[in-house]
Design a protein around this motif. Structure first.
Motif, PDB file in Angstrom:
ATOM      1  N   GLN A 302       9.979   1.741  10.363  1.00  0.00           N
ATOM      2  CA  GLN A 302       8.976   0.692  10.752  1.00  0.00           C
ATOM      3  C   GLN A 302       7.383   1.240  10.368  1.00  0.00           C
ATOM      4  O   GLN A 302       6.928   0.869  11.222  1.00  0.00           O
ATOM      5  N   ILE A 303       6.736   1.094   8.699  1.00  0.00           N
ATOM      6  CA  ILE A 303       5.985   1.024   9.069  1.00  0.00           C
ATOM      7  C   ILE A 303       6.261   0.101   7.098  1.00  0.00           C
ATOM      8  O   ILE A 303       6.447   0.301   6.792  1.00  0.00           O
ATOM      9  N   TRP A 304       4.863  -0.680   7.191  1.00  0.00           N
ATOM     10  CA  TRP A 304       4.723  -1.347   6.306  1.00  0.00           C
ATOM     11  C   TRP A 304       3.312  -1.437   5.678  1.00  0.00           C
ATOM     12  O   TRP A 304       2.705  -0.935   6.136  1.00  0.00           O
ATOM     13  N   GLY A 305       3.686  -1.702   4.586  1.00  0.00           N
ATOM     14  CA  GLY A 305       1.574  -1.539   3.580  1.00  0.00           C
ATOM     15  C   GLY A 305       1.951  -2.563   2.377  1.00  0.00           C
ATOM     16  O   GLY A 305       2.985  -2.747   2.334  1.00  0.00           O
ATOM     17  N   LEU A 306       1.159  -2.134   1.443  1.00  0.00           N
ATOM     18  CA  LEU A 306       0.943  -2.120   0.433  1.00  0.00           C
ATOM     19  C   LEU A 306      -0.733  -1.799  -0.855  1.00  0.00           C
ATOM     20  O   LEU A 306      -1.279  -1.019   0.437  1.00  0.00           O
ATOM     21  N   VAL A 307      -0.047  -1.565  -1.594  1.00  0.00           N
ATOM     22  CA  VAL A 307      -1.174  -0.877  -2.295  1.00  0.00           C
ATOM     23  C   VAL A 307      -1.769  -1.845  -2.444  1.00  0.00           C
ATOM     24  O   VAL A 307      -1.844  -2.760  -3.695  1.00  0.00           O
ATOM     25  N   LEU A 308      -4.173  -1.602  -2.619  1.00  0.00           N
ATOM     26  CA  LEU A 308      -4.236  -2.863  -2.946  1.00  0.00           C
ATOM     27  C   LEU A 308      -5.629  -2.290  -3.493  1.00  0.00           C
ATOM     28  O   LEU A 308      -6.397  -0.776  -3.559  1.00  0.00           O
ATOM     29  N   PRO A 309      -5.695  -2.492  -4.761  1.00  0.00           N
ATOM     30  CA  PRO A 309      -6.948  -1.852  -5.739  1.00  0.00           C
ATOM     31  C   PRO A 309      -8.173  -2.767  -5.978  1.00  0.00           C
ATOM     32  O   PRO A 309      -8.143  -4.305  -5.201  1.00  0.00           O
ATOM     33  N   THR A 310      -9.708  -1.935  -5.208  1.00  0.00           N
ATOM     34  CA  THR A 310     -10.764  -2.893  -5.397  1.00  0.00           C
ATOM     35  C   THR A 310     -11.154  -3.005  -6.266  1.00  0.00           C
ATOM     36  O   THR A 310     -12.712  -3.058  -5.450  1.00  0.00           O
ATOM     37  N   ARG A 311     -10.962  -2.636  -7.529  1.00  0.00           N
ATOM     38  CA  ARG A 311     -12.121  -3.093  -8.031  1.00  0.00           C
ATOM     39  C   ARG A 311     -11.138  -3.992  -9.365  1.00  0.00           C
ATOM     40  O   ARG A 311     -10.079  -4.519  -9.070  1.00  0.00           O
TER      41      ARG A 311
END
Length: 444
Positions: A302-311
């Motif tokens: 029960q771990i959710w998330g996403l990879v998000l670029p900051t540039r």
């Protein structure tokens, strides 16, 4: 005896039926231990490193159809075999026993009564008058009576003979329902976010209903553990692919939760699970962005998330992860170091020089959809079996009486609880005559 009759007798043997019941029970236990109807990859992942019971790797387990026990060929063959055994047993034993119980037996001589299990002979000054009184007494107590001039036959509880037949019929109907449900039923689990809809199709691939989720709530205890999930649903008539859910006809509106499913037109909707569907956030001065979340089982349950670029060029990515719709959202850099956490609706966190603010988390409802056409047969089978079991408790009692000069001969049979019938018989004939019972009476 011909080979065919010997085969019929072997199939109808009670010992064989008991052995089949044991095998079916063991197979059902295996079906509860091994995950059912999952992808082949899951079985290879679980049972290749450690075979089941130390001897069954994934390939052999799949070959034995243990991944779908209840719809496997061998399990359905066991059900068919047991059903055939019960039908033949009913035909050879229970049906003749019922016909024999419905047939009146006429005993004409006192000698015939003396050989019965329970028998009694009374001295009587007027045997015919005592026979008349016994006739009236039996009728008043609910006995069926067939009266001749100097004798009578009576019976009570014949309905109990129907019990075993109903039990067998109920078990056969139950197995038919289970087989029909295993072959013709459907099962699917879908995650649906509030405000979205799901089109349900029938076995021919035609759209039959549309499922719309209006609201999903998770009730948690003070420690933050989920206690209950609830979904507010609408079932809509699917009139066309371009029709909006708001314009469709509402067939059913209901709230489902764990242990409180919704049943409609043969479909059962269960509240089975929950998930996180999307995260809404702002990056700097940008508008609110709603981005989908995915599960990360490699990080834990029960771990959710996403990879998000900051540039703008897609560099300097960060990982946003969370474990509930209440937050907080943990932020990890590309090197795996924790950069901080963001509270839902709280102050922004500066990540690589970019202020990041989380406005909301959208949870998703895990809904299990089951269509089982065999459910009515299963419930009917249970009902028949329970009714038959209740009727089987009834004792079938038969009684005969013959009047002759100075004597009244009474005898009876009972298929169960013979001791109670032996105590009941003196009460039935008691008070018929002022004379004492003959010392030579036989009572068993």
């Amino acid at each position: 005896m011909t080979p065919f009759l010997r085969l019929v007798g072997w199939i109808a043997d009670l010992r064989l039926a008991i052995a089949l019941l044991v095998l079916i029970a063991i197979a059902s236990g295996v079906g509860t231990v091994i995950p059912q109807q999952e992808s082949e990859g899951l079985y290879h992942q679980i049972y290749d490193p450690q075979p089941w019971l130390g001897v069954l790797p994934a390939d052999r387990l799949l070959w034995l159809e243990l991944d779908h026990v209840y719809s496997s060929h061998w399990f359905l063959a066991l059900l068919s075999w047991l059903a055939l055994s019960l039908l033949l047993c009913s035909w050879r034993r229970q049906w003749p026993a019922l016909r024999a119980a419905l047939r009146w037996v006429d005993y004409r001589t006192p000698r015939q009564l003396s050989k019965l299990t329970v028998a009694e002979t009374l001295s009587s000054a007027d045997a015919l008058a005592d026979l008349d009184r016994l006739d009236n007494r039996l009728r008043q107590q609910g006995w069926q009576v067939l009266r001749q001039h100097e004798r009578l036959a009576a019976r009570r509880g014949v309905l109990g003979r129907v019990g075993p037949l109903l039990v067998h019929a109920g078990l056969v109907v139950l197995m038919l329902g289970a087989a029909w449900g295993a072959l013709g039923g459907r099962r699917a689990e879908q995650f649906l976010a509030p405000g979205r809809s799901l089109e349900l199709v029938d076995s021919r691939g035609h759209s039959s209903l549309t499922l719309a989720l209006d609201q999903f709530t998770i009730t948690r205890d003070p420690a933050g553990r989920p206690e209950q999930f609830s979904s507010v649903l609408r079932l809509l008539r699917a009139n066309g692919p371009t029709e909006e859910p708001e314009q469709a006809e509402v067939l059913k509106a209901a709230t489902i939760s764990v242990n409180h499913p919704l049943r409609f037109q043969g479909i059962t909707l269960y509240q089975a699970d929950w998930s996180l569907a999307a995260i809404s956030l702002r990056l700097g001065n940008s508008p609110v962005l709603q981005l989908p979340l995915q599960s990360f089982p490699q990080l834990g349950d029960q771990i959710w998330g996403l990879v998000l670029p900051t540039r703008p060029d897609g560099s300097d990515p960060v990982l946003l992860s969370l474990t509930s719709e209440q937050g907080p959202v943990a932020v990890f850099g590309a090197d795996g170091n924790r950069l901080g956490q963001i509270a839902i609706g709280g102050d922004p966190l500066e990540v690589n020089g970019l202020p990041m603010r989380v406005t909301s988390i959208l949870p998703a409802s895990g809904i299990l959809l089951k269509r089982d056409p065999g459910v009515p047969l299963v419930y009917s089978g249970f009902g028949l079996a329970l009714l038959g079991g209740g009727l089987s408790v009834l004792a079938t009692r038969q009684l005969w009486a013959i009047a002759e000069s100075g004597r009244l001969h009474v005898g009876g049979l009972c298929n169960r609880n013979l001791a109670a019938f032996a105590r009941e018989l003196p009460e039935l004939v008691g008070g018929l005559s002022t004379a004492e019972a003959d010392p030579g009476i036989r009572e068993a």
